[in-house]
Write an enzyme that holds these catalytic residues in place. Sequence first.
Site, PDB file in Angstrom:
ATOM      1  N   ASP A  32      89.375  47.697 119.801  1.00  0.00           N
ATOM      2  CA  ASP A  32      89.810  46.307 119.647  1.00  0.00           C
ATOM      3  C   ASP A  32      88.803  45.372 120.299  1.00  0.00           C
ATOM      4  O   ASP A  32      88.509  45.483 121.488  1.00  0.00           O
ATOM      5  CB  ASP A  32      91.191  46.132 120.291  1.00  0.00           C
ATOM      6  CG  ASP A  32      91.820  44.774 120.010  1.00  0.00           C
ATOM      7  OD1 ASP A  32      91.083  43.840 119.630  1.00  0.00           O
ATOM      8  OD2 ASP A  32      93.042  44.654 120.167  1.00  0.00           O
TER       9      ASP A  32
ATOM     10  N   HIS B  91      91.399  46.223 116.092  1.00  0.00           N
ATOM     11  CA  HIS B  91      92.548  45.500 116.613  1.00  0.00           C
ATOM     12  C   HIS B  91      93.842  45.930 115.930  1.00  0.00           C
ATOM     13  O   HIS B  91      93.948  45.931 114.710  1.00  0.00           O
ATOM     14  CB  HIS B  91      92.329  43.998 116.429  1.00  0.00           C
ATOM     15  CG  HIS B  91      93.449  43.138 116.909  1.00  0.00           C
ATOM     16  ND1 HIS B  91      93.873  43.130 118.215  1.00  0.00           N
ATOM     17  CD2 HIS B  91      94.243  42.243 116.256  1.00  0.00           C
ATOM     18  CE1 HIS B  91      94.869  42.267 118.354  1.00  0.00           C
ATOM     19  NE2 HIS B  91      95.122  41.730 117.174  1.00  0.00           N
TER      20      HIS B  91
ATOM     21  N   SER C 102      99.978  41.358 117.700  1.00  0.00           N
ATOM     22  CA  SER C 102      98.758  40.756 118.213  1.00  0.00           C
ATOM     23  C   SER C 102      99.060  39.828 119.392  1.00  0.00           C
ATOM     24  O   SER C 102      99.577  40.293 120.411  1.00  0.00           O
ATOM     25  CB  SER C 102      98.017  40.031 117.079  1.00  0.00           C
ATOM     26  OG  SER C 102      96.736  39.623 117.472  1.00  0.00           O
TER      27      SER C 102
END
Length: 462
Positions: free
Chosen positions: A397, A426, A278
Amino acid sequence: MPHASSSSNMGKSPNDPRYPNGWHMNDRMPHHDSFQQLWETKWKDPCSKGIYPFMFGSIEDFQPIAEHIIAKGLKEPYDWDEYASCFFGTAEQLGQKAAIAQQEGDTDKARDYYLRASAVYRIARFPIPRSPLQNLAWQKGKHMFYQGASLMEYPIHQVLIPHTHALPSSSSSEEQHEGSSIPVNLLIPPAASPASPCPLVLIMTGLDGYRTELAVWQRGWLDKGVGTLVVEIPGTGDSPALASDPEGADRQWSSVLDWVSLHEPRVDTHKIVVWGFSTGGYYALRAAHTHHNRILGCVSLGGGCHHMFDKEGWLDKVDGLEYPFDLTGALAWKFGYRDVDGECGAESVGASASAGNVETFKREAQSKFSLLLDGTLAKADMDGRCSRMLLVNGEWDRIFPIEDLTLALKFGARPKEARIVSESWHMGEPESFVVILRWIHELLGLDGDWMHQLRLLAGKAK
């Protein structure tokens, strides 16, 4: 990361021409309406499976807590101390059970209770320890985690790496101070030795997932004969790097890689692979350029590079979307836009990110942190300075735009590799994990049985 379920028509209606793969940016997802909606539409299912963000957790611990918070009617904007307070009683009880089991010699039960306590403290401080009680939960959660991790079949211990590349204290003002050590989780396979060193996967954590939870990946890599080092990115966990300085990350990685090279002879320094999760994917992409000669390969999972900092087209719209809480507030806090005693700019754990700071972050972030505007991406065009690179993300995402993945592919004398997971949120889990594990297995010449590692993720930590 698990997310709310999607319907077949999602992803078909972009409302901003700059983001052709984006969709419904003006929507508000139901989990922002109340904690009840957050629990029922987004968190209960992953909690029952023990996966992000409930690693090491148990639904039997969290269900009563959720019911208590729902009864209190908590919803955005949260009072973070009030929110965190709802978790402490359960976490303390689990810690007490763990201590009793340990005294009685039941190591397995003690380990599981300690780790369950750490999971409860984690959600208390989630997504970031920006209130005093959330900071206390972070401190207590670390203690519980390392108590439990020390009882694993292959214990995970904290290592303090000297931050040798930190800004000199003589030239640093109070707001420019960097810490002296970098806490990491290090796990080396028992068979590794200076005569037969092992590869190393260096895991860069994310905005809200710290070293105490991404430790779930360490045993699986050990079984493959690969060492792991889990380290937090600037502005999160216990990273000593100056979060507001884009080069703070570069200094931290230099300190970590120097230490591995000088003090860990069981690691083959020619076989270091970086995996950023991330927000950690942003740093992995940066490190692929700044430390290209020290890294065999880099994986950016769900990371951004430029559009993630776009104020009007992205940051002004994301707070009601995929992230469980206020994404811009969490990002502002992480990048050093915090309040201490009413003053902006200082970076200390437990400090808040005021509305003014969030707006300042939105205005300044792209010019300050974009890897396009600072020339990082272009370096790979000029002199080929980029390690082998894999970029992976979900098509839908709505935390960091998929356009950042395609932008990164436009640069570099060495072609990058990429995978967009169709109709996925995501990070594109769990399909993205298969793509990444296979890529790393091939890069390091491993056995190719990546499913063994995936099966360990939601299991008990032995």
